[in-house]
Write an enzyme that holds these catalytic residues in place. Structure first.
Site, mmCIF file in Angstrom:
data_model
loop_
_atom_site.group_PDB
_atom_site.id
_atom_site.type_symbol
_atom_site.label_atom_id
_atom_site.label_comp_id
_atom_site.label_asym_id
_atom_site.label_seq_id
_atom_site.Cartn_x
_atom_site.Cartn_y
_atom_site.Cartn_z
ATOM 1 N N GLY A 168 -9.856 4.471 2.728
ATOM 2 C CA GLY A 168 -10.903 5.476 2.887
ATOM 3 C C GLY A 168 -11.318 6.035 1.543
ATOM 4 O O GLY A 168 -11.178 5.371 0.513
ATOM 5 N N SER A 169 -11.796 7.278 1.559
ATOM 6 C CA SER A 169 -12.337 7.871 0.335
ATOM 7 C C SER A 169 -11.210 8.256 -0.629
ATOM 8 O O SER A 169 -10.045 8.409 -0.236
ATOM 9 C CB SER A 169 -13.127 9.130 0.687
ATOM 10 O OG SER A 169 -12.228 10.103 1.191
ATOM 11 N N GLY A 212 -7.485 9.799 0.065
ATOM 12 C CA GLY A 212 -6.307 9.149 -0.513
ATOM 13 C C GLY A 212 -5.455 10.109 -1.328
ATOM 14 O O GLY A 212 -4.228 10.043 -1.298
ATOM 15 N N GLU A 225 -6.006 2.070 -0.410
ATOM 16 C CA GLU A 225 -7.183 1.273 -0.749
ATOM 17 C C GLU A 225 -8.368 2.217 -0.611
ATOM 18 O O GLU A 225 -8.847 2.486 0.478
ATOM 19 C CB GLU A 225 -7.292 0.072 0.194
ATOM 20 C CG GLU A 225 -8.133 -1.044 -0.367
ATOM 21 C CD GLU A 225 -9.505 -1.085 0.248
ATOM 22 O OE1 GLU A 225 -10.456 -0.687 -0.468
ATOM 23 O OE2 GLU A 225 -9.619 -1.480 1.410
ATOM 24 N N CYS A 281 -16.262 -1.082 0.530
ATOM 25 C CA CYS A 281 -15.655 -0.530 -0.682
ATOM 26 C C CYS A 281 -15.906 -1.486 -1.844
ATOM 27 O O CYS A 281 -15.864 -1.086 -2.998
ATOM 28 C CB CYS A 281 -14.176 -0.251 -0.477
ATOM 29 S SG CYS A 281 -13.296 -1.682 0.056
HETATM 30 C C1 UN1 Z 1 -13.523 -2.679 2.559
HETATM 31 O O1 UN1 Z 1 -14.717 -2.503 2.394
HETATM 32 O O2 UN1 Z 1 -12.741 -1.695 2.750
HETATM 33 O O3 UN1 Z 1 -13.943 -8.141 0.178
HETATM 34 C C2 UN1 Z 1 -12.884 -4.018 2.625
HETATM 35 C C3 UN1 Z 1 -14.630 -7.683 1.096
HETATM 36 C C4 UN1 Z 1 -14.013 -7.662 2.470
HETATM 37 C C5 UN1 Z 1 -13.153 -6.468 2.657
HETATM 38 C C6 UN1 Z 1 -13.788 -5.165 2.302
HETATM 39 N N1 UN1 Z 1 -13.238 -8.859 2.648
HETATM 40 O O4 UN1 Z 1 -15.759 -7.270 0.934
#
Ligand code: UN1
Length: 505
Positions: free
Chosen positions: A239-240, A244, A261, A295
């Site tokens: 998440g953000s 975290g 993450e 992300c």
């Molecule tokens: C995410 O956005 O939290 O590499 C994960 C990627 C994807 C996973 C993204 N396999 O864009």
């Protein structure tokens, strides 16, 4: 819409807490799951309470005590069956992802595939949970490390990967002999219910349903308690950065382990000698794929000054012709944002960019009508404008021209986040410069491949404010086990390490 819910067995009013297949009738408040394409309600879910979390933890712990005694390859076999069940439901679950979070069809299906890939990977891994053996400095001694199951693992996931990110964690945790309690995003409860149901059914058939727990609840009622719970040795949270930091503090306060993450602010460098057609596709997919809500989405673009005008003109033309609309329609490449709050964030970021000297080249507005649609947006702006250093979960790409590669690498590294990065170049030297110790400081660094769309085989995660965690492939499994170092003495003497003597007579 009803048919996909029926197909996945979640058409009734849903309870937000479950131990394996068994739903726990809840007293929590009810929330609506909303289709971001239309703004209409899909279904309602009754949230879990703190008491229910406690019940889920107690039952998961009891199930874990039995599960950890199942030999790892047999656990792997059950995870293989989970992968099979996910394959069978790939189409329906993918459609539900499209319905609930607005991913275009191929991305919805791709996300389920990512979960299937994890099951396959974890199944193979179940026969490879290797420990090192080394040579003891003491005569007649043997020294080795072994890995044991850790316990009940808490997994917190975000709306944008409502199935796959849980699978990254859960598939590894399961083969490692752990139980898993999942707290999904309140923006994607139906995908969580369906995914949990598919996987828990397989485990329940083998008598281990309670190894998977689900608690869909608010942070105050459930999230805080989950993170603070000493019965959970590991909390894996996606998440953000703000979230975290909070999770990290609470878990560190009880000396637990965290796997984080968090945010990314990923840049692509398009060097003077880049294959521009390749770079263009990767940048467009990275920036507007999933409507910029990964992300790993590309948020910053640094183009060498010699090719800048040409490349930006071509990219602008590609942006102008992007098919935006119903994510369930074939051909659509850009679906909606997740909700009104995300649209407001998009508008605020564009206003800030304008105020900080940015020039909007393409897009810049929300799209009127039902649903939460916005125009993919390209903004020419200084690399160090404050807004460029913020992660906005929307399809906004900030572009700047650079002169020297070192300068572009410094810009790429100057943000607080450190998840993903990429360079497009046909030059061996430029590529190696980017990958050197003083090159990209991110957890992911690609050459002639974009920032998003990682395969599960590699370890996934990032440095700095991204949180330092590594999930999915490679040796990420080690997070989900406890390491034990064992020294065995087969001799009749008791030699001490480091030459220490301790003679009693
Ligand atoms: C995410 O956005 O939290 O590499 C994960 C990627 C994807 C996973 C993204 N396999 O864009």
């Amino acid at each position: 819409m009803e048919s996909v819910l029926r197909k996945l067995g979640i058409e009734a009013i849903n309870a937000g807490a479950a131990c394996g297949q068994e739903a726990l009738a809840g007293e929590g408040v009810e929330i609506a799951s909303v289709d971001p394409t239309t703004g209409r309600e899909i279904a309602r879910v009754r949230l879990a309470t703190g008491e229910q979390l406690d019940e889920v933890v107690v039952r998961a712990q009891a199930a874990w005590r039995r599960w950890r005694m199942v030999p790892a390859p047999q656990r792997g076999e059950i995870v293989r069956e989970i992968g099979q069940a996910l394959r069978e439901h790939k189409e329906a679950l993918g459609r539900l992802i499209t319905l609930e979070v607005g991913k275009v069809t191929s991305e919805g299906a791709g996300e389920v595939q990512e979960a299937v890939d994890m099951a396959d990977f974890a199944c193979g891994l179940s026969r490879q949970l290797y420990g090192l053996t080394t040579h003891s400095e003491r005569p007649a001694h043997r020294l080795y490390e072994q890995w044991h199951p850790l316990g009940v693992v808490g997994v917190i996931t975000a709306f944008n990967f409502p199935c796959a990110v849980w699978a990254w964690n859960a598939m590894l945790a399961l083969v490692c002999g752990d139980a898993v309690i999942w707290k999904p995003s309140l923006k994607a409860p139906l995908v969580a219910l369906a995914t949990h149901r598919i996987c828990a059914e397989v485990l329940a058939r083998r008598g281990f349903g309670d190894v998977l727990g689900l608690v869909i609840g608010q942070d105050a009622a459930v999230g805080e308690a989950l993170v603070a719970d000493r019965r959970l040795p590991l909390i894996s949270a996606t998440g953000s950065c703000r979230m975290g930091r909070r999770v990290n503090q609470v878990v560190a306060g009880r000396l637990g382990r965290c796997l984080l993450e968090l945010g990314g602010n990923n840049a692509v460098i398009v060097h003077r000698d880049a294959d521009q057609a390749l770079a263009l596709r990767a940048v467009a997919f990275g920036a507007v794929g999933t409507s910029g809500q990964r992300c790993t989405s590309t948020r910053r673009l640094f183009v060498h000054e010699d090719i800048h005008d040409d490349f930006v003109r071509r990219l602008s033309a590609a942006y102008e012709s992007l098919p935006i609309g119903d994510p369930a329609s074939p051909g659509t490449l850009v679906g909606p944002l997740i909700d009104g709050e995300a649209v407001a964030g998009y508008e605020a970021a564009i206003a800030a960019a304008r105020a900080q000297g940015g020039r909007v080249l393409v897009g810049g507005s929300r799209i009127e009508g039902p649903g939460f649609f916005v125009e993919p947006t390209l903004i020419e702006i200084r690399h160090d404008a404050p807004i460029v250093h913020e992660e906005t979960f929307a399809p906004i790409l900030y572009v700047s021209a650079y002169r020297e590669l070192d300068e572009a690498i410094a810009w790429q590294n100057e943000v607080e986040q450190g998840l993903s990065s990429a360079i497009f170049t046909d030059s061996f030297r430029a590529a190696e410069r980017f990958l050197a110790h003083d090159g990209s400081d991110c957890g992911i660094a690609n050459v002639n491949a974009g920032t998003s769309g990682a395969e599960i085989g590699g370890a996934f995660g990032g440095e700095k404010d991204t949180g330092g965690g590594r999930e999915a492939g490679s040796d990420a499994w080690k997070h989900y086990m406890r390491r034990q170092t064992c020294t065995l003495n087969r001799g009749a003497e008791l030699p001490l390490a480091q030459g220490v003597t301790f003679d009693l007579d």
